[in-house]
Scaffold this motif. Structure first.
Motif, short mmCIF file in Angstrom:
data_model
loop_
_atom_site.label_atom_id
_atom_site.label_comp_id
_atom_site.label_asym_id
_atom_site.label_seq_id
_atom_site.Cartn_x
_atom_site.Cartn_y
_atom_site.Cartn_z
N ALA A 84 12.58 25.76 -2.89
CA ALA A 84 13.32 26.55 -1.90
C ALA A 84 13.63 25.70 -0.66
N SER A 86 13.86 22.53 -0.39
CA SER A 86 14.79 21.43 -0.67
C SER A 86 16.24 21.89 -0.52
N LEU A 87 16.50 23.18 -0.71
CA LEU A 87 17.86 23.67 -0.56
C LEU A 87 18.28 23.63 0.91
N VAL A 88 17.27 23.67 1.82
CA VAL A 88 17.56 23.60 3.25
C VAL A 88 17.57 22.13 3.69
N ARG A 89 16.48 21.40 3.39
CA ARG A 89 16.35 19.97 3.70
C ARG A 89 16.15 19.25 2.38
N PRO A 90 17.15 18.58 1.87
CA PRO A 90 17.03 17.94 0.55
C PRO A 90 15.80 17.04 0.47
#
Lengths: 216, 538
Positions: A84, A86-90
Motif C-alpha cells: 500500500a 509503495s503506491l504513495v512512495r515507490p
C-alpha cells in the motif's frame, strides 16, 4: 523449451495449468516437485512466487505508473502495508530501474502504463518478471508485439533469467527460427495433444513451419 | 534498444499530476471543514440514552406487522404510491417530449442565443427537489392529488426534456439531412430521420424515469401526499416499529420490482429481436408500453383526479396572490445572513454524505460484485451485501435521519449521515457494477505470481476502479445536494429547513430568496462537479 502449435492447440492452457490459474479437470500437475492443487494459503503463494508468467502485456494495469506495474512482481514477498505504501512512495526503485534498464525502458519508469505502446508494455511485463526472479519462467507469446531485434533480446533475457536460478523457460512461440535459436527442446501441440517432442538441434525451421499452417 | 542502453542518463524523477493533486487536496480540505462544521470534532455527538430505543427498533426487523388490517392499509398505500409514480412519470415524459423540441440543437440550428436561453430556463425546475415543488404546490392547490403528480412531473419533465434533446441531437445527421435535401419538411424529416434511431434511447430513459418516480412518490408521501411514505411516517411517529419494518419491506419490494422491470425493458431495447419478413413487434416491449398506458388510466381513476382543480377560480386567485407576494424577493440583512449560514450547512451535509457513501462503496464494491467463479460462501456474502444495499436505498433519507436521531444528538450530522447511508445504497451498486466490468486478467496474473488478496486488490482492482467510482461519486454529489434540501425540509437543517419555516409563515418574499439561493447553489455544485470529473478524465 519452446511450445509450438496452431492457435487453439492448448498452448496457453498448458501454461495456465503450470502456473495454477487453470485447474486441471483430470489428472495431476507437478510443478517444481509439488502438486499446486494440493496447496492452500501461504504455501500456495510461495510456490506461485517461484513460477513467473509473462502474457501478452494484458496483465498490466494501464492506470498505474510503470514502476508500480513492475513492483507488482514482488507482491508475493511484500506485506500488505508495504504494498500500500509503495503506491504513495515507490519502494525499491533501484531494482526496478535495473530491471527496466535490462529492457531499455529506464527513462519511462514513472510514466503511466497506458501511455506506452504495445511493444513497450510487453517490455514492462518482462521487467516485472525480472523483479520477481522466478525459478520457472512461463512465457505466452513473449515476442509477439516486438520487432526482431527486441524479440531476440527479450528471449535471451528470459532464458538467462531462468538459467540464473537453475530453472527452465517454457515459451510458446510463433516464430520457428526464434524457437530453434533460444530453446533446447521443442514440444508441438495439436488439439491438446503432444505430437512432437524433440531436441531443437534435431529440427529445422521447415519441420516447424507445418505447425503454423492449418491444423492437420 | 541498445542505443538507449549505451547512453548513460540520470533516472527520471517522479512527477505528480498537478491538477489531480490540487483537486484531491482540495477535496480533503473541504471534507475536514465540513466535519468540523458538523461538530464531529467537538465531542458529544452520540446520545447513549437512545441505544435502548434503537435496539427495539432494530429487533422489530425480524417481526414485521403482518395482521390482516395493517396489510390492507399497506396495500392501499402501495397502490397510491404506484399511482402517483405512474402519473408523474407519464406527465414528465409528455412535458419532456414537448420540451425536447424546444431545447434541441436541431430546432435552434445556428441560433446559439435562443438555444442557450431555453437550456437555462430548464435549470430552474430542475434545480428544485420534488419535495420543494410539493411544498409550493400544496400552497397553491390545497390537498389535491394534482400536487403529487405535478411535483413529480414538473422537475422530471425538465430533466427528461434535456435528456431527450441530447439523445435527438446525438443521432447521426446523415439520414435527416438527406431527407431535408430531398425537399421533405422539417417535421416529417425528423419523424423519419431522427426519431427512429433515437427511439430506443428515448424508451429506455422513459422507463428509467418511471423507476425514479417510485422513489419520489414515496418521498412526497413523507410531506403529506399520502401513500407508502405517509404510512411509514405515521407508524414511525406512533412508535410502531413492526409496522415501520413492514413499510420498509414493501418499499424495498416495490423498488426491486421497478428496478428489475425497468432493466428488463432496457435490455430488450438494447438487443432487439429480429423480425424477419413480417411486421412483428416485440411482445415484451408491447406489453410494457400497453401496460403502462393502462396503468396511467387506472391511476387517473384511482386518485380521482379532475382537471377542474387546475382551472378553478380559487387556484387562479391563490396563484395571483402568491406571485404578487413573492415579488420582489426579500433582501434584508438578517434573511441574507440566515440564507448564507443555511447554504454552508447544506454544502457541509452533502460533502459528508458523499464522503461516507464513497468510502463505504469502495469497501463493499468487491464483495457486492458478482464474480465469474466463486465459492458458495462468497456468493452468499455477495447476496447479503446486495440486499443490504437495496434496503439502504429503498428507505428515503429523511427516515434514515429519524432512525439516526435515536443514537445521535440533533444537528446536521444525523442528516448528513442519513443522506450518506442512502447514497451508499445507490453508489455501492454502481461501484459493484463498475468492478464487474473490469478486465479480470491483471488480477489473475497477480494471483498467479503469488500476490495475496490485499496486494492483488491494491495493484489490480483499486487503480482501475478509482476513476469510474469517483466519477459516479461526483455525479451523486449533484443529486445529494438536492436531497439535502429534502432532509432539511423535515427538520435536519440547512436551506431545506429555512425554506420549510418560511413557507409555513407564508413569507413569500423570503421564499423567493431561498429558492433563488437553492437554484444558484445547485448550479454551482453541478459546475464544480463537472470540472472535477474533467480533471479526473485528463
Amino acid at each position: 523449451m519452446a511450445l509450438v502449435g496452431p492457435s487453439g492447440a492448448g498452448k496457453s492452457t498448458l501454461l495456465g495449468l503450470v502456473n495454477g490459474s487453470v485447474p486441471p479437470t483430470a489428472g495431476t500437475v507437478e510443478v517444481l516437485g509439488t502438486d499446486p492443487t494440493a496447496l492452500r494459503g501461504r504455501a500456495q503463494r510461495e510456490l506461485r512466487a517461484r513460477v513467473g508468467t509473462v502474457h501478452q502485456h494484458l496483465e498490466l494495469v494501464g492506470q498505474l505508473r510503470v514502476v508500480h506495474n513492475v513492483n507488482a512482481g514482488r507482491l508475493s514477498s511484500w506485506p500488505a502495508w508495504r504494498a500500500a505504501w509503495s503506491l504513495v512512495r515507490p519502494q525499491g526503485v533501484p531494482e526496478v530501474l535495473a530491471a527496466l534498464e535490462g529492457v531499455g525502458l529506464a527513462d519511462r519508469v514513472f510514466e503511466r502504463t497506458e501511455r506506452l505502446s504495445g511493444g513497450q508494455r510487453q517490455r514492462v511485463a518482462l521487467a516485472r518478471l525480472l523483479v520477481q526472479q522466478p525459478e520457472l519462467v512461463l512465457a505466452d507469446e513473449p515476442a509477439s508485439a516486438l520487432d526482431p531485434v527486441l524479440a531476440e533480446r527479450a528471449l535471451a533475457l528470459l532464458a538467462g533469467l531462468a538459467a540464473d536460478r537453475g530453472g527452465a523457460l517454457v515459451a510458446s512461440l510463433h516464430d520457428p527460427a526464434l524457437a530453434l535459436r533460444h530453446c533446447t527442446r521443442v514440444v508441438g501441440l495439436v488439439e491438446g495433444r503432444v505430437v512432437l517432442d524433440a531436441p531443437a538441434a534435431a529440427l529445422t525451421v521447415g519441420d516447424l513451419a507445418d505447425f503454423y499452417g492449418a491444423p492437420r | 534498444m541498445t542505443a538507449v542502453l549505451d547512453r548513460p542518463q540520470a533516472p527520471p524523477r517522479l512527477q505528480r499530476v498537478r491538477t489531480r493533486w490540487a483537486w484531491g487536496l482540495g477535496a480533503l480540505a473541504v471534507l475536514g471543514w465540513s466535519l468540523a462544521g458538523a461538530g464531529a470534532f467537538a465531542g458529544d455527538v452520540v446520545n447513549p440514552a437512545g441505544a435502548g430505543q434503537f435496539g427495539r427498533f432494530a429487533s422489530a426487523a425480524l417481526s414485521p406487522a403482518l395482521d390482516g388490517e395493517f396489510l390492507r392499509v399497506l396495500t392501499d398505500s402501495v397502490l397510491v404510491t404506484v399511482a402517483y409514480a405512474t402519473l408523474g412519470a407519464a406527465l414528465a415524459v409528455l412535458l419532456g417530449a414537448v420540451g425536447a423540441v424546444a431545447v434541441a440543437r436541431t430546432t435552434w440550428g445556428r441560433r446559439r442565443l435562443g438555444w442557450t436561453l431555453s437550456r437555462g430556463a430548464l435549470a430552474v425546475p430542475r434545480g428544485l427537489h420534488e419535495a420543494v415543488w410539493g411544498l409550493l404546490l400544496v400552497n397553491l392547490l390545497g390537498l389535491d392529488p394534482w400536487v403529487g403528480v405535478l411535483a413529480i412531473g414538473v422537475p422530471y419533465g425538465a430533466v427528461t426534456a434535456k435528456v431527450f434533446a441530447d439523445l435527438l441531437d446525438e443521432v447521426p445527421r446523415g439520414g435527416y439531412e438527406a431527407l431535408l435535401a430531398g425537399g421533405v419538411g422539417r417535421v416529417p424529416a425528423a419523424l423519419y430521420g431522427l426519431l427512429p434511431p433515437a427511439s430506443g434511447g428515448l424508451l429506455s430513459y422513459s422507463f428509467y424515469r418511471l423507476e425514479c418516480a417510485v422513489r419520489s412518490a414515496v418521498v412526497l408521501g413523507l410531506i403529506g401526499a399520502g401513500g407508502l411514505g405517509y404510512q411509514l411516517l405515521l407508524s414511525f411517529s406512533s412508535l410502531r416499529w413492526e409496522q415501520v419494518w413492514s413499510c420498509v419491506y414493501a418499499l424495498a419490494l416495490l423498488c426491486l420490482l421497478a428496478d428489475v422491470g425497468g432493466r428488463a425493458v432496457r435490455r430488450r431495447v438494447a438487443a432487439p429481436r429480429s423480425s424477419g419478413d413480417r411486421l412483428r413487434r416485440d411482445p415484451a416491449l408491447t406489453t410494457a408500453v400497453l401496460g403502462t398506458l393502462a396503468a396511467v388510466a387506472w391511476s387517473w381513476w384511482y386518485l380521482a383526479i379532475s382537471p377542474a382543480t387546475l382551472v378553478a377560480d380559487r387556484t387562479g386567485e391563490q396563484l395571483r396572490y402568491v406571485l404578487t407576494a413573492a415579488w420582489p424577493p426579500d433582501v434584508d440583512a438578517p434573511l441574507l445572513s440566515a440564507v448564507a449560514v443555511a447554504a454552508v450547512d447544506t454544502v457541509q451535509m452533502s460533502v459528508i454524505a458523499i464522503a461516507v457513501a464513497t468510502a463505504g462503496a469502495v469497501l463493499l464494491a468487491g464483495v457486492a460484485a458478482r464474480p465469474a467463479r466463486a465459492s458458495a460462501g462468497r456468493r452468499l456474502a455477495g447476496t447479503v451485501v446486495r440486499l443490504a444495499l437495496l434496503l439502504l436505498r429503498a428507505v428515503p433519507p429523511p427516515v434514515w435521519a429519524l432512525v439516526l436521531l435515536f443514537v445521535l444528538l440533533p444537528g446536521i450530522l444525523p442528516g448528513a449521515l442519513a443522506l450518506g447511508v442512502y447514497t451508499l445504497g445507490v453508489l455501492g451498486r454502481l461501484a459493484a457494477e463498475a468492478t464487474e466490468e473490469l478486465d479480470p486478467r491483471p488480477r489473475a496474473a497477480l494471483t498467479a505470481l503469488g500476490a495475496g488478496p490485499v496486494g492483488g486488490w491494491l495493484y489490480a482492482v483499486l487503480p482501475a476502479a478509482t476513476g469510474p467510482v469517483l466519477a459516479f461519486a461526483l455525479y451523486r454529489w449533484e443529486v445529494a445536494i438536492r436531497d439535502t434540501v429534502l432532509v432539511g425540509l423535515l427538520g435536519a437543517g440547512g436551506l431545506g429547513a429555512l425554506l420549510a419555516s418560511r413557507v409555513a409563515a407564508f413569507d413569500w418574499g423570503a421564499v423567493t430568496t431561498v429558492l433563488v439561493a437553492l437554484v444558484l447553489l445547485t448550479a454551482a455544485v453541478d459546475l464544480v462537479s463537472a470540472r472535477a470529473r474533467a480533471a479526473l478524465r485528463s
